[in-house]
Design an enzyme around this catalytic site. Structure first.
Site, PDB file in Angstrom:
ATOM      1  N   ASP A 176      46.844  53.589  50.208  1.00 17.84           N
ATOM      2  CA  ASP A 176      46.847  52.715  49.035  1.00 17.84           C
ATOM      3  C   ASP A 176      46.106  51.422  49.378  1.00 17.84           C
ATOM      4  O   ASP A 176      46.349  50.818  50.427  1.00 17.84           O
ATOM      5  CB  ASP A 176      48.282  52.396  48.607  1.00 17.84           C
ATOM      6  CG  ASP A 176      48.331  51.590  47.315  1.00 17.84           C
ATOM      7  OD1 ASP A 176      48.281  52.214  46.238  1.00 17.84           O
ATOM      8  OD2 ASP A 176      48.429  50.361  47.384  1.00 17.84           O
ATOM      9  N   ILE A 177      45.188  50.996  48.495  1.00 22.79           N
ATOM     10  CA  ILE A 177      44.457  49.743  48.706  1.00 22.79           C
ATOM     11  C   ILE A 177      45.407  48.579  48.442  1.00 22.79           C
ATOM     12  O   ILE A 177      46.042  48.502  47.396  1.00 22.79           O
ATOM     13  CB  ILE A 177      43.232  49.652  47.788  1.00 22.79           C
ATOM     14  CG1 ILE A 177      42.272  50.813  48.059  1.00 22.79           C
ATOM     15  CG2 ILE A 177      42.508  48.317  47.988  1.00 22.79           C
ATOM     16  CD1 ILE A 177      41.060  50.845  47.140  1.00 22.79           C
ATOM     17  N   ASN A 184      40.885  43.046  40.884  1.00 19.82           N
ATOM     18  CA  ASN A 184      40.502  43.180  39.481  1.00 19.82           C
ATOM     19  C   ASN A 184      40.687  41.881  38.711  1.00 19.82           C
ATOM     20  O   ASN A 184      39.851  41.498  37.892  1.00 19.82           O
ATOM     21  CB  ASN A 184      41.318  44.296  38.822  1.00 19.82           C
ATOM     22  CG  ASN A 184      40.764  45.676  39.106  1.00 19.82           C
ATOM     23  OD1 ASN A 184      39.568  45.839  39.347  1.00 19.82           O
ATOM     24  ND2 ASN A 184      41.627  46.677  39.098  1.00 19.82           N
ATOM     25  N   ASP A 193      35.695  48.582  40.592  1.00 19.04           N
ATOM     26  CA  ASP A 193      35.136  49.932  40.723  1.00 19.04           C
ATOM     27  C   ASP A 193      34.251  50.046  41.961  1.00 19.04           C
ATOM     28  O   ASP A 193      34.267  51.072  42.660  1.00 19.04           O
ATOM     29  CB  ASP A 193      34.321  50.291  39.475  1.00 19.04           C
ATOM     30  CG  ASP A 193      35.192  50.564  38.259  1.00 19.04           C
ATOM     31  OD1 ASP A 193      36.429  50.691  38.422  1.00 19.04           O
ATOM     32  OD2 ASP A 193      34.640  50.644  37.149  1.00 19.04           O
ATOM     33  N   GLU A 219      44.361  53.205  42.698  1.00 17.87           N
ATOM     34  CA  GLU A 219      43.841  52.806  44.000  1.00 17.87           C
ATOM     35  C   GLU A 219      44.468  53.612  45.129  1.00 17.87           C
ATOM     36  O   GLU A 219      44.422  53.207  46.291  1.00 17.87           O
ATOM     37  CB  GLU A 219      44.082  51.310  44.234  1.00 17.87           C
ATOM     38  CG  GLU A 219      45.529  50.882  44.317  1.00 17.87           C
ATOM     39  CD  GLU A 219      46.127  50.489  42.969  1.00 17.87           C
ATOM     40  OE1 GLU A 219      47.058  49.671  42.965  1.00 17.87           O
ATOM     41  OE2 GLU A 219      45.654  50.997  41.928  1.00 17.87           O
TER      42      GLU A 219
END
Length: 298
Positions: A176-177, A184, A193, A219
């Site tokens: 997971d980022i 964002n 993106d 993500e």
């Protein structure tokens, strides 16, 4: 006329080629180098290779450009070298390349510069063919160009069955980022993106060609890592973590990088896909609760 002829020949080679002078200032940057790195000749000629735009690292993620540069050593002792390194692409991801360096001599035999030739080392054609097949089957995530969740589920079920029949080991990484919502919110979804694409490509390039990265959703990603025990899975997970951390985008002269939290689980004899995913997911949250940019294994 002769200079134009040789420049035309070099520009039509698939490999990246650049020349540096004695101070390691880049004096020539061919179209192959533009294609492989994303950096144009206008951006690179006149810069020093130790400005670290390409930010070479070895397979242990150790930096090379400052004091372990193959080209610098070649210019010091006049000996050609070969090395497998990972460069930083302008789009942010890491790209594995094979590097060959050779010195440039003057008429008296003194070293007056050097040449570096580098080629894509990522089994590109195999990846392209796989992507085409996935596109046909609607199993490609269009944004990141890795397999989508449906494809991941099929692959995980397949290797669980292989483990049942043949006892072939494998590990699953749930990735997971970290703080992706903040990316964002601060930079906008278009940059978000780009970060997703950068992360997916970096992870793909940091794994072996028979391992797979898929986008699970948002993500979140999963990586299927074959023929590993716990210690080997830990090494792979740490390599993925570091390579993502050391990848970056340049946004208005600002470097934007992200980190990932990774949970890793090894297949068990009685595993189903939901059980395996649940364990890896839970471990990923353990990595997050421990401070993020971390790996947690069973």
């Amino acid at each position: 006329m002769e200079d134009r002829f040789y420049k035309n020949v070099l520009d039509h080679l698939h490999d990246g080629i650049y020349f540096v002078d004695r101070e390691r200032r880049i004096t020539y940057w061919n179209q192959g180098a533009e294609r492989l790195t994303g950096y144009s000749a206008a951006e690179m000629v006149g810069r020093y290779c130790h400005d670290n735009l390409l930010n070479h690292v070895d397979d242990k993620a150790q930096p090379l450009c400052l004091d372990r540069c193959p080209l610098a050593h070649t210019m010091e002792d006049g000996e050609p070298r070969e090395a497998e390194v990972y460069l930083h692409h302008k789009q942010g991801h890491r790209l594995p390349v094979e590097v060959r360096t050779t010195p440039l001599h003057d008429e008296q035999g003194q070293v007056l510069g050097g040449i570096e030739i580098f080629s894509d080392n990522s089994a590109k054609m195999a990846i392209v063919q796989e992507r085409r097949q996935l596109e046909k089957l609607a199993m490609l995530d269009p944004l990141t160009e890795v397999g989508n969740r449906h494809y991941a589920e099929i692959q995980i079920n397949n290797i669980i069955q292989e483990n049942t029949r043949y006892s072939w080991p494998f590990g699953l990484l749930f990735i997971d980022i970290d703080h992706f919502k903040q990316v964002n919110d601060r930079f906008g979804h278009a940059i978000g993106d780009m970060v997703l694409r950068m992360t997916a490509r970096t992870m793909t390039n940091s794994l072996r060609t028979f391992d797979q990265v898929c986008r699970w959703g948002g993500e979140e990603f999963v990586a299927i890592v074959k023929n590993v025990d716990r210690e080997q899975l830990s090494i792979v997970a740490e390599k993925v973590r570091f390579f993502v951390e050391s990848s970056y985008l340049t946004i208005k002269d600002e470097s934007l990088n992200v980190t990932v939290s990774i949970g890793g689980a090894i297949i068990r004899a009685d595993d189903t896909m939901p059980l395996l995913i649940e364990r890896a997911d839970r471990l990923m949250y353990r990595a997050k609760s421990g401070g993020r940019n971390a790996v947690a294994l069973e």
